[in-house]
Design an enzyme around this catalytic site. Structure first.
Site, short mmCIF file in Angstrom:
data_model
loop_
_atom_site.label_atom_id
_atom_site.label_comp_id
_atom_site.label_asym_id
_atom_site.label_seq_id
_atom_site.Cartn_x
_atom_site.Cartn_y
_atom_site.Cartn_z
N SER A 408 0.83 -1.21 0.00
CA SER A 408 0.00 0.00 0.00
C SER A 408 0.87 1.26 0.00
O SER A 408 0.48 2.28 -0.55
CB SER A 408 -0.87 0.05 1.25
OG SER A 408 -1.53 -1.15 1.45
N HIS A 429 -1.43 -2.78 -7.02
CA HIS A 429 -2.10 -2.43 -5.77
C HIS A 429 -3.61 -2.61 -5.91
O HIS A 429 -4.28 -1.80 -6.54
CB HIS A 429 -1.75 -0.97 -5.41
CG HIS A 429 -2.33 -0.51 -4.12
ND1 HIS A 429 -2.80 0.76 -3.91
CD2 HIS A 429 -2.54 -1.18 -2.95
CE1 HIS A 429 -3.27 0.86 -2.68
NE2 HIS A 429 -3.11 -0.29 -2.08
N GLU A 441 -4.39 -0.18 -8.98
CA GLU A 441 -3.31 0.77 -9.29
C GLU A 441 -2.09 -0.04 -9.70
O GLU A 441 -1.52 -0.76 -8.87
CB GLU A 441 -2.97 1.61 -8.05
CG GLU A 441 -3.90 2.79 -7.81
CD GLU A 441 -3.49 3.61 -6.58
OE1 GLU A 441 -3.79 4.80 -6.55
OE2 GLU A 441 -2.87 3.06 -5.64
N ASN A 479 -4.20 6.60 -2.03
CA ASN A 479 -3.95 6.76 -0.60
C ASN A 479 -3.17 8.04 -0.30
O ASN A 479 -3.30 8.62 0.78
CB ASN A 479 -3.21 5.54 -0.04
CG ASN A 479 -4.15 4.35 0.11
OD1 ASN A 479 -5.38 4.52 0.10
ND2 ASN A 479 -3.61 3.16 0.22
#
Ligand code: 3HC
Ligand code: NAI
Length: 694
Positions: A408, A429, A441, A479
């Protein structure tokens, strides 16, 4: 070159054939061609009936969406439809593939409709923030009844031919050679002198006096925030109350209103963005890729299990590796339970579940990964563990295998550097739950070969994901932007807001839930662990903003422990907790901040504009190649409201000058370390441009 619309004669039948690849969209040339074909058929004394049929993979897939927003060109579609319906000679639509939008409105204006059994028909305009604008809202209720029309038009979901026949939309379903069947049907119409049926002359049936109110109420949650579904209901209601020409007038008025709305512009943007996102700028569409016939997944935990399911669902065999048999058993039990739930709901057949399960082979031996074409690692989020795992993979995997990490936050380049093949290493991801969430991703490292990330994009599409190519940075696109929103919300809590106020504002903005509801659902311990790992890099204010620590130290990890920011009953219904309110108020005192009223507008600006500013930095740094990549990440990974088009499109709607001015305002009130405008935002704002109108 073949004519876009050709007219030919087969005996006494005039055949109008549309050939406008890829999907026979109703461009001006197609509209004009169809009208000209009907004119020819009417004028030709040797023609007794006409057939409208299409070449290529599908019947007409609707209006040409690329023409929206441009000056309309004659002939207009509603007029073409009316012209067909008014024809004194019978016209038959012969449908294959998908007849969508205007592509169904044409058949509804024909006097008869036949289709291959594999065909589907639908009115998906609502998904573009529109309503059917060429008589669909007036003609469909007249053939299928108001209730079915409401369902089809407000959901936009197409129905299969068999169902369409039951609903009265189709007269006949055929197999094999569609053109031959259409000619036979046309001959029958002529021979039997079947009367011409004009749908506009039928009456729309309503099966309940309160149908429209009830329907709107029952779907209120699903339609929340969207304008179009409510407008569709209004138009279908008009079909049941007004004479046809007046209903058509009403439909036109609403169509224009919706067409010009920001919502429809946003939804049309999303339609093209989700198709464009898989194209890699600078690489041709047919750039070489590697073949992925078998996959290895490391870690049978939350993410590894879901990732394994994604590949098994696509028929690709998976070797699933973990450290101990008990972890494998636990992981496989979760996978089985997930599949079994889908079988119980009736959306998966038991045999298909068994087949998919058989494609997932558990193992404890790295040796078993030696033939895998792609290995995705989903072990603990810890650089030392990742490095150990990648060293082992490097030793056993065959040359040319792609080695991907589902990390992450960790630096993919650092992971790649531990191997002898950084060119074959990248991030993939996934989002939790990995078997459900569509976003992927794909993280390109500094040394990743184009062939490698092009393969990840292709395989992502194959397993049903919406893959977005991004670069290496802390948190990648999603994120990284989310962290800015989280930080601002945390600051607002200490300045005067409460979690439930922030959640309400973010929910009303259009997200499925607010940040604190989301945190409680995902488990607060995840963010807490991450915070602890990053603690030394936080600013003094962020370090002191320790509400999360305090809440987690009490064992309140969210829904799974019965309390977090909220408290939960047995059914997981949330209620605000006075204890948390007190904790927050005391916290403000401790850090010496006088609480004040935070307006809803301030919450939107600080939560959303902070992300937009970060998005602009992401563009500048080329972490994302285009604003549409960022929009797609937020639409598919975080539930950004579709009718706002994604954060970057939304920013353009607000106006970048306004966003920029707000960033400067918060720079002065909150601090420059949090609110320095991105040079790109500053430049575009000063030039009066948008992210999309450079
Ligand atoms: N107008 C213009 N281009 C269209 C289009 C349309 N209606 N429908 C599809 N395309 C383009 C796509 O952008 C794509 O282009 P690209 O290759 O350059 O990216 C290409 O056609 C192929 O499309 P897909 O990749 O989506 O192909 P699929 O085979 O996966 O799907 C489809 C085919 C089911 C027809 C799907 O494209 C689709 O759902 N299209 C939209 C249908 C639609 O919304 N129709 C309603 C239009 S609005 C309308 O009709 C208004 C009227 O009521 C007045
Ligand atoms: P998890 O704790 O549920 O699963 C990790 C699994 O890896 C466990 O089964 C563990 O036994 C196994 N494992 C640990 N070390 C191993 C090793 N050396 N060899 C083989 N197996 C090993 O963790 P989760 O949540 O699935 O996360 C995995 C990765 O995915 C992490 O990098 C995380 O950051 C990332 N991620 C997590 C998301 C989430 O929401 N949980 C979302 C996106 C990414």
């Amino acid at each position: 070159m073949a004519e876009i619309v050709a007219f030919s004669k087969e005996g006494r039948v005039g055949v109008i054939t549309v050939n406008n690849p890829p999907v026979n969209a109703l461009s001006q040339a197609v509209r004009a061609g169809i009208k000209a074909g009907i004119e020819k058929g009417i004028a030709d004394a040797d023609v007794s009936a006409m057939v409208i049929i299409c070449e290529g993979r599908t019947f007409i897939a609707g209006a040409d969406i690329r023409e929206f927003g441009k000056p309309p060109m004659e002939p207009h579609l509603p007029d073409v439809c009316q012209f067909i319906e008014d024809s004194p000679k019978p016209v038959i639509a012969a449908i294959h593939g998908t007849a969508l939008g205007g592509g169904l409105e044409i058949p509804l204006s024909c006097h008869f409709r036949i289709a291959l059994s594999t065909a589907k028909v639908g009115l998906p305009e609502v998904k573009l923030g529109l309503l059917p604008g060429a008589g669909g809202t007036q003609r469909l209720p007249r053939v299928a009844g108001a209730r079915s029309a409401l369902e089809m038009i407000t959901s936009g979901v197409p129905v299969a031919a068999a169902r369409a026949k039951d609903m009265g939309i189709l007269d006949e379903m055929v197999e094999g050679d569609l053109k031959a069947a259409a000619l036979v049907f046309a001959q029958k119409v002529v021979d039997q002198k079947l009367p011409i049926r004009r749908v506009s002359q039928l009456k729309a049936t309503v099966d309940s006096p309160t149908l429209f109110e009830d329907f709107a109420k029952a779907n209120a949650r699903k339609f929340r925030g969207f304008m179009a579904p409510f407008k569709c209901i209004e138009a279908v209601k008009a079909a049941t109350e007004l004479p046809f020409p007046e209903g058509m007038k009403k439909e036109r008025e609403i169509f224009i209103e919706l067409h010009d709305s920001n919502q429809s512009k946003a939804q049309r943007h999303v339609f093209f963005a989700e198709r464009e996102v898989v194209r890699i700028p600078g690489l041709p569409d047919d750039h070489p890729t590697r073949e992925i016939k078998s996959v290895g997944v490391l870690g049978a935990g939350t993410m590894g299990g879901g990732i394994a399911m994604c590949f098994a669902n696509a028929g690709i065999p998976v070797k699933l590796l973990d450290m101990k048999q008990e972890f494998l058993d636990r992981g496989l039990a979760v996978i089985k339970k997930n599949y079994a739930n889908t079988v119980a709901k009736g959306s998966l057949k038991q045999e298909v579940m068994d087949k998919r399960l058989s494609l997932i082979q558990p193992t404890l031996a790295y040796e078993d990964l030696k033939d895998a074409d792609l290995v995705i690692e989903a072990v603990f989020e810890d650089m030392a563990v990742k490095k150990e795992v990648f060293t082992k993979l490097d030793a056993v995997c065959k040359p040319g295998a792609i080695l991907a990490s589902n990390t992450s936050y960790l630096n993919v380049d650092e992971i790649a550097a531990i191997t002898r093949r950084p060119q074959d290493v990248m991030g993939m991801h996934f989002f939790s739950p990995a078997n459900v969430m569509r976003l992927l991703e794909n993280v390109r490292g500094a040394k990743t070969l184009p062939e490698v990330y092009a393969t990840a994009m292709k395989v992502g599409k194959k397993i049903g994901k919406v893959p977005v190519l991004v670069g290496v940075c802390d948190g990648f696109v999603g994120n990284r932007m989310l962290a800015k929103r989280t930080r601002e919300c945390g600051f607002m809590l200490e300045e005067g807001a409460l979690p439930w106020q922030i959640d309400r504002v973010i929910y009303d903005f259009g997200f499925p839930m607010g940040p604190y509801q989301m945190g409680d659902m995902a488990g607060l311990d995840i963010g807490w662990r991450n915070r602890k790992a990053k603690f030394d890099s936080l600013t003094p204010r962020e370090q002191k903003n320790n509400l999360l620590d305090k809440i987690c130290e009490m064992g309140r990890y969210g829904q799974k422990t019965g309390s977090g920011f909220y408290k939960y009953d047995e059914k997981r219904n949330a209620t605000p907790d006075p204890m948390i309110e007190e904790l927050i108020i005391n916290h403000s005192k401790e850090v010496g901040i006088a609480r004040r009223t935070i307006t809803d507008q301030e919450i939107i600006e600080r939560a959303i504009y902070s992300m937009i500013n970060e998005g602009a930095k992401i563009l500048e740094e080329r972490i994302a190649a285009r604003p549409l990549d960022i929009d797609v990440v937020w639409l598919y990974g975080y539930g950004f409201p579709v009718y706002l088009g994604g954060p970057m499109f939304y920013a353009d709607t607000v106006g970048l000058k306004k966003v920029y001015d707000a960033v400067l305002k918060y720079r002065d009130s909150v601090g420059a370390e949090y609110w320095t405008p991105s040079p790109l935002l500053e430049k575009l704002a000063k030039e009066g441009k948008g992210f999309y109108s450079k």
